[in-house]
Design a protein around this motif. Sequence first.
Motif, PDB file in Angstrom:
ATOM      1  N   HIS A 162       0.824  -1.211   0.000  1.00 44.38           N
ATOM      2  CA  HIS A 162       0.000   0.000   0.000  1.00 44.38           C
ATOM      3  C   HIS A 162       0.855   1.257   0.000  1.00 44.38           C
ATOM      4  CE1 HIS A 162      -3.926  -1.926   0.390  1.00 44.38           C
ATOM      5  NE2 HIS A 162      -3.336  -2.827   1.143  1.00 44.38           N
ATOM      6  N   SER A 163       1.993   1.185  -0.671  1.00 39.22           N
ATOM      7  CA  SER A 163       2.850   2.365  -0.763  1.00 39.22           C
ATOM      8  C   SER A 163       2.215   3.469  -1.605  1.00 39.22           C
ATOM      9  CB  SER A 163       4.211   1.978  -1.350  1.00 39.22           C
ATOM     10  OG  SER A 163       4.065   1.530  -2.700  1.00 39.22           O
ATOM     11  N   ARG A 164       1.203   3.132  -2.421  1.00 38.50           N
ATOM     12  CA  ARG A 164       0.502   4.121  -3.240  1.00 38.50           C
ATOM     13  C   ARG A 164      -0.994   4.160  -2.927  1.00 38.50           C
ATOM     14  NH1 ARG A 164       3.695   6.150  -7.285  1.00 38.50           N
ATOM     15  NH2 ARG A 164       5.707   5.087  -7.499  1.00 38.50           N
ATOM     16  N   THR A 165      -1.335   3.733  -1.732  1.00 36.25           N
ATOM     17  CA  THR A 165      -2.719   3.875  -1.283  1.00 36.25           C
ATOM     18  C   THR A 165      -2.796   5.197  -0.525  1.00 36.25           C
ATOM     19  OG1 THR A 165      -3.027   1.481  -1.125  1.00 36.25           O
ATOM     20  CG2 THR A 165      -4.550   2.857   0.129  1.00 36.25           C
ATOM     21  N   TRP A 166      -3.292   6.232  -1.221  1.00 29.90           N
ATOM     22  CA  TRP A 166      -3.227   7.608  -0.715  1.00 29.90           C
ATOM     23  C   TRP A 166      -4.159   7.793   0.479  1.00 29.90           C
ATOM     24  CZ3 TRP A 166       0.847   8.821  -3.344  1.00 29.90           C
ATOM     25  CH2 TRP A 166       0.994   8.327  -4.651  1.00 29.90           C
ATOM     26  N   LEU A 167      -3.655   8.525   1.465  1.00 26.07           N
ATOM     27  CA  LEU A 167      -4.359   8.628   2.741  1.00 26.07           C
ATOM     28  C   LEU A 167      -4.112   9.999   3.365  1.00 26.07           C
ATOM     29  CD1 LEU A 167      -5.631   7.135   5.379  1.00 26.07           C
ATOM     30  CD2 LEU A 167      -3.244   6.850   6.043  1.00 26.07           C
ATOM     31  N   PRO A 168      -5.139  10.632   3.947  1.00 29.83           N
ATOM     32  CA  PRO A 168      -4.880  11.832   4.740  1.00 29.83           C
ATOM     33  C   PRO A 168      -4.391  11.416   6.132  1.00 29.83           C
ATOM     34  CG  PRO A 168      -7.238  11.405   4.695  1.00 29.83           C
ATOM     35  CD  PRO A 168      -6.587  10.334   3.861  1.00 29.83           C
ATOM     36  N   ASP A 169      -3.094  11.512   6.367  1.00 29.56           N
ATOM     37  CA  ASP A 169      -2.607  11.154   7.692  1.00 29.56           C
ATOM     38  C   ASP A 169      -3.141  12.153   8.707  1.00 29.56           C
ATOM     39  OD1 ASP A 169      -1.361   9.790   9.702  1.00 29.56           O
ATOM     40  OD2 ASP A 169       0.644   9.861   8.799  1.00 29.56           O
ATOM     41  N   GLN A 170      -3.255  11.710   9.952  1.00 30.44           N
ATOM     42  CA  GLN A 170      -3.967  12.505  10.947  1.00 30.44           C
ATOM     43  C   GLN A 170      -3.137  12.703  12.215  1.00 30.44           C
ATOM     44  OE1 GLN A 170      -7.373  10.034  11.587  1.00 30.44           O
ATOM     45  NE2 GLN A 170      -8.394  10.653   9.692  1.00 30.44           N
ATOM     46  N   THR A 180       0.361   7.984   2.730  1.00 29.78           N
ATOM     47  CA  THR A 180      -0.155   6.711   2.213  1.00 29.78           C
ATOM     48  C   THR A 180      -0.415   5.772   3.377  1.00 29.78           C
ATOM     49  OG1 THR A 180       2.000   5.624   1.988  1.00 29.78           O
ATOM     50  CG2 THR A 180       1.240   6.971   0.126  1.00 29.78           C
ATOM     51  N   PHE A 181      -1.289   4.823   3.124  1.00 31.93           N
ATOM     52  CA  PHE A 181      -1.559   3.824   4.161  1.00 31.93           C
ATOM     53  C   PHE A 181      -0.290   3.025   4.459  1.00 31.93           C
ATOM     54  CE2 PHE A 181      -3.168  -0.375   5.604  1.00 31.93           C
ATOM     55  CZ  PHE A 181      -3.814   0.059   6.754  1.00 31.93           C
ATOM     56  N   GLY A 182       0.523   2.785   3.445  1.00 34.10           N
ATOM     57  CA  GLY A 182       1.769   2.055   3.662  1.00 34.10           C
ATOM     58  C   GLY A 182       2.699   2.790   4.605  1.00 34.10           C
ATOM     59  N   HIS A 183       2.845   4.108   4.426  1.00 26.73           N
ATOM     60  CA  HIS A 183       3.714   4.893   5.306  1.00 26.73           C
ATOM     61  C   HIS A 183       3.183   4.887   6.733  1.00 26.73           C
ATOM     62  CE1 HIS A 183       5.535   8.615   6.999  1.00 26.73           C
ATOM     63  NE2 HIS A 183       6.588   8.149   6.363  1.00 26.73           N
ATOM     64  N   TYR A 184       1.862   5.044   6.868  1.00 30.29           N
ATOM     65  CA  TYR A 184       1.242   4.972   8.182  1.00 30.29           C
ATOM     66  C   TYR A 184       1.526   3.626   8.843  1.00 30.29           C
ATOM     67  CZ  TYR A 184      -2.422   3.639  11.435  1.00 30.29           C
ATOM     68  OH  TYR A 184      -3.085   3.132  12.517  1.00 30.29           O
ATOM     69  N   LEU A 185       1.262   2.544   8.121  1.00 25.51           N
ATOM     70  CA  LEU A 185       1.307   1.223   8.732  1.00 25.51           C
ATOM     71  C   LEU A 185       2.726   0.812   9.109  1.00 25.51           C
ATOM     72  CD1 LEU A 185      -0.501  -1.109   9.561  1.00 25.51           C
ATOM     73  CD2 LEU A 185      -0.144  -2.117   7.299  1.00 25.51           C
ATOM     74  N   VAL A 186       3.692   1.105   8.264  1.00 26.35           N
ATOM     75  CA  VAL A 186       5.051   0.653   8.553  1.00 26.35           C
ATOM     76  C   VAL A 186       5.614   1.346   9.793  1.00 26.35           C
ATOM     77  CG1 VAL A 186       6.462   2.293   7.224  1.00 26.35           C
ATOM     78  CG2 VAL A 186       7.152  -0.113   7.368  1.00 26.35           C
ATOM     79  N   SER A 187       4.990   2.458  10.197  1.00 21.32           N
ATOM     80  CA  SER A 187       5.455   3.128  11.418  1.00 21.32           C
ATOM     81  C   SER A 187       5.274   2.256  12.651  1.00 21.32           C
ATOM     82  CB  SER A 187       4.714   4.462  11.615  1.00 21.32           C
ATOM     83  OG  SER A 187       3.360   4.259  11.959  1.00 21.32           O
ATOM     84  N   PHE A 188       4.413   1.227  12.580  1.00 22.33           N
ATOM     85  CA  PHE A 188       4.217   0.326  13.704  1.00 22.33           C
ATOM     86  C   PHE A 188       5.227  -0.824  13.700  1.00 22.33           C
ATOM     87  CE2 PHE A 188       0.171   2.471  13.336  1.00 22.33           C
ATOM     88  CZ  PHE A 188      -0.146   2.731  14.656  1.00 22.33           C
ATOM     89  N   ALA A 189       5.792  -1.113  12.554  1.00 17.93           N
ATOM     90  CA  ALA A 189       6.772  -2.213  12.504  1.00 17.93           C
ATOM     91  C   ALA A 189       8.020  -1.866  13.305  1.00 17.93           C
ATOM     92  CB  ALA A 189       7.140  -2.519  11.047  1.00 17.93           C
ATOM     93  N   TYR A 190       8.428  -0.613  13.254  1.00 14.97           N
ATOM     94  CA  TYR A 190       9.667  -0.222  13.931  1.00 14.97           C
ATOM     95  C   TYR A 190       9.611  -0.399  15.448  1.00 14.97           C
ATOM     96  CZ  TYR A 190      11.630   1.510   9.568  1.00 14.97           C
ATOM     97  OH  TYR A 190      12.141   1.594   8.302  1.00 14.97           O
ATOM     98  N   PRO A 191       8.606   0.134  16.157  1.00 15.96           N
ATOM     99  CA  PRO A 191       8.576  -0.088  17.606  1.00 15.96           C
ATOM    100  C   PRO A 191       8.386  -1.547  17.986  1.00 15.96           C
ATOM    101  CG  PRO A 191       6.580   1.037  16.872  1.00 15.96           C
ATOM    102  CD  PRO A 191       7.535   1.054  15.727  1.00 15.96           C
TER     103      PRO A 191
END
Length: 526
Positions: A162-170, A180-191
């Motif tokens: 979902h690197s190109r699934t466009w999303l209004p981050d909040q 993007t949803f991909g950018h949002y979601l991968v933020s949880f993989a790191y912690p």
Amino acid sequence: MIDDGLPSVPSAHHRSGPDRLGPPMGGPARELIDSGFALENADAPLLHAGLNLADIAHVIDLHERRVIPRPAAGRLMEVLLKAVRTSPEDFPYDPAYGEPYNSRERHFTEQIGDDAGWLHAGRPRREAVRIALRLHVRAVLEDLVEDAAELAHAIAVVAGRHSRTWLPDQTYLQHAQPSTFGHYLVSFAYPILRDAERLMDAFDWVNTSPGGAGCVNGSRLLADRSRVADLMGFDGFIEHTRDAMWQIDGLIATLSHASSLLTTQSKLAEDLEIWASNEFDYVTIADGYSRSSVLMPQKRNPYALSIIRGAAGTMIGRLTGFLAVSKSPSARSDNLIYAYGEIPRALDLAGRTTRLTGGVIRSLTVNADKMWAALESGFSQATDLAEFVMQTCQVDYRTAYQVIGIAVREASREGLRGIDLDGTRLEAAARRYAGISLGLEGRDLSEILDPRRIVETRTLSGGAAPPVVEEMAADCAAKAESLRERAKARRESFERAEAALVAEAEKFVTDVTGATPVTEVTESPR
């Protein structure tokens, strides 16, 4: 003798009073059986395998040091091997006879008489239980690390898709910037990966042996403490004997890391629960992770998300509770009596929850059209537009910020969107705010206002540009795979050690008695 009016004090050899020394007589009170001993015996199934291994290693060590006669060692080893092959549910743990160690002693004494007493030589009961706790925790801990690695891997894979699934981050549930949803979601993989690494570090503490520590200052019967550690696959032994018996800081750290792991998952679950609502409809939770309402036919509840959020709260409570009982003076059993059950059950809860979160992520349906519609309808371009005005029109950022804020407010009142802004509106806002012209009259800003183009400019490290997100997702997936393999290798290592210990005990019995072992153990005795 002068009479001073005070009661006479008997000499030491005539002094009488309550008995404070020697074993209690007459058996435990029913209230103690129903509370303390029942509590500890409820935890016996968690410690059963570890107690068996700790006892076997101790007997081998005693025999090699010529402390225990060979025939007695053989008889004792036979009953211990029977215990290995007896499930915790079938073993006669009974609060009426005390805590689990006492139940074991009574059971062994019934079979071989006083030869069972050799188990006490150079070792208090707490040592066996401390070892058993570490043996159990190290196994559960490695399972949890693998579960966390699996979750991080699942998140990374979905994020990459979902690197190109466009999303209004909040932020604060308000539109912030295009993403993007991909950018949002991968933020949880790191912690999650960080917490898994911390749990791996906690394993180093867990996998050290308290064996041979005696009561507080060691034992003259066991001059070398490394043998017991080696037999059970520990990496070494705890240096200070008093510390070995009473240290709990590693357990606190382990609970803390597990709590942090679930707290991260709870944040994700909270977001997904909001996003799965009709009001957002960004995602759909799979049927297998949902539950229907028994009253309202239209209603499907994201039940799994409630479990994840509740488990995080429970873990925080368990961590807090364990900290509360850990503040006792040194050399007290309060904290560790509760640790025998609380720590394994907490780690088990963390593992179950982490696997559940992984299932939710892998089966999640992402409603890309809904995300794009929300992004297109809002004003998340405002920051980029203000930066454009600052750079193009040679004004400071505060002025640009105020001009864009006025333009956004006016457009919103008219039912327009961010992509509807143009140079004419910005000119009007600039005159209203500062009485200046930006030189944007009639300027087409569509390229500046396109959320997708904005995201594509975020090529800095960690940014939301699709290639960057894909690279981060691939990196997290690779780290998760490496972590999983490391955890698996560690588990296999101590499973081999545990199986080898039982095999050595069987060989010993054969050598002493000539009897053939009932079953050869080729796997861990758990």
